[in-house]
Design a protein around this motif. Sequence first.
Motif, PDB file in Angstrom:
ATOM      1  N   ILE A   7       0.861  -1.266  -0.085  1.00 38.29           N
ATOM      2  CA  ILE A   7       0.019  -0.042   0.067  1.00 38.29           C
ATOM      3  C   ILE A   7       0.886   1.284   0.068  1.00 38.29           C
ATOM      4  CG2 ILE A   7      -1.720   1.476   1.308  1.00 38.29           C
ATOM      5  CD1 ILE A   7      -2.830  -1.357   2.320  1.00 38.29           C
ATOM      6  N   THR A   8       1.699   1.246   0.934  1.00 37.07           N
ATOM      7  CA  THR A   8       2.659   2.578   0.953  1.00 37.07           C
ATOM      8  C   THR A   8       3.727   2.371  -0.064  1.00 37.07           C
ATOM      9  OG1 THR A   8       4.049   1.609   2.845  1.00 37.07           O
ATOM     10  CG2 THR A   8       2.114   2.845   3.546  1.00 37.07           C
ATOM     11  N   PRO A  10       4.038   1.938  -3.272  1.00 37.18           N
ATOM     12  CA  PRO A  10       3.834   2.390  -4.499  1.00 37.18           C
ATOM     13  C   PRO A  10       3.864   3.941  -4.487  1.00 37.18           C
ATOM     14  CG  PRO A  10       2.113   0.750  -4.323  1.00 37.18           C
ATOM     15  CD  PRO A  10       2.689   0.763  -3.084  1.00 37.18           C
ATOM     16  N   GLN A 117      -5.424   3.362  -2.177  1.00 39.55           N
ATOM     17  CA  GLN A 117      -4.540   2.615  -2.105  1.00 39.55           C
ATOM     18  C   GLN A 117      -5.230   1.337  -1.082  1.00 39.55           C
ATOM     19  OE1 GLN A 117      -1.882   0.816  -3.602  1.00 39.55           O
ATOM     20  NE2 GLN A 117      -2.072   2.402  -5.135  1.00 39.55           N
TER      21      GLN A 117
END
Length: 318
Positions: A7-8, A10, A117
Motif C-alpha cells: 500500500i505505502t 507504490p 490504495q
Amino acid sequence: MGSVLAITGPIYLVLAAGYVATRGGLFQRAEMRIFGKYVIHLALPALLFNALSQRSVGEVLNPVFIVAYAGGALVAMAFGIVWARKVTGKSISASAISGMGMSCPNSGFIGFPLVAQLFGGATAGVGLALAMIVENFLLLPLALAIADSDTGDAPAGSTRGERIRAALAQSGRGLVRNPMIHGIVAGFVFSLFGWQLPEPVAKAVNLFAMSTAAVSLMVIGGSLAGIHIGRLWRDVTVIALGKLLFHPLATLALVWLLPPMQRELQVAVVVMAAVPMLGIYPILAQKHGHDSMAAAAQLGTTVAGFFTLTGLVWALRG
C-alpha cells in the motif's frame, strides 16, 4: 507487513521516481511547478467534481469527519505555534509557519493516493473533498492570517487584530479564485440537482481525475530534489514529529470521542492527518523569509513519513 508495504510502497516509489528524474536532469526542479499547476488547476478539480457529483449530498457531508479533521489540525497548529513562540522564541510569522507545517497535510498529493490504495477512489475522493473544505476554509486562512499579522495589508499603526482580519479577508478573496473550490462547488451543485455531464465530457473529466495520483506524487518527489536540511535539523525534527505523530494522534483521539462514523472514513481521516505537510508549504513560507526552514522540514517529514505511514497503516489494518 508485506501487504502494508504493497500500500505505502507504490506511493513512495512514484515519489522517488520524481526525485530521481529531477535529480538526474530529466526534469528541472522549476518544471515541477508546471506539473503542479496542472494538478491544482485541472486534475484535482476534476477528481473533486467526480467524487461529489456522483453521490448524494447526505453521503458526502459528514460532520463527524469534518469536526475530527478540523479539531485535530487546530490542536496541532496551536501546539506548533506555542512551541515555536514560547520554547524557541521565534517571531509570530515563524511560529505560524511552524504551526502550519504541523497541521496542514498534503491531502491532495499524498493523502488521496494513500487512501485510494486502502479503500479505492470512492472513499478517497469523499475524504479528499471534506479535507479540502477544512484546509481551504479554515486551516490555511487561519495560519496565513496569523503569519501576516506581523506585517499584513492593514494600514500602518493598526492593531494585531486588525492585521489578522485584513489577512483573513485577503485569504477569503483567494478562495474565490481557487480551482479546487470550484470543483467542490460544482460537484455539490450537480449532486444536489441530480445532474449528469454528457458522456464525452464526463469521460474527459474522468481522464483528468485519473492522472491526479501519479502526477502529484512526481511533483512532490521532484520538488524535494536539491533541498538540504543542514543546521535546521532541530526545527525539522520537531515539525516532523508534530506533523507525523502529534497531529494524527490528536485526530485519532477525536475519532474515539466523537459519535461513530463509517469505518473506512474513520481510517481515512486519521491517514489524511498523518501525511506530510502540503506541497506548497515552502512557497507560502517564502513571503515571510522562512522558506529554507519550510523546505528542509518538508524534506525531512516526507522521508520520515514512509516509516510512520507504513506503521500507521499496519496498526489501522490490525
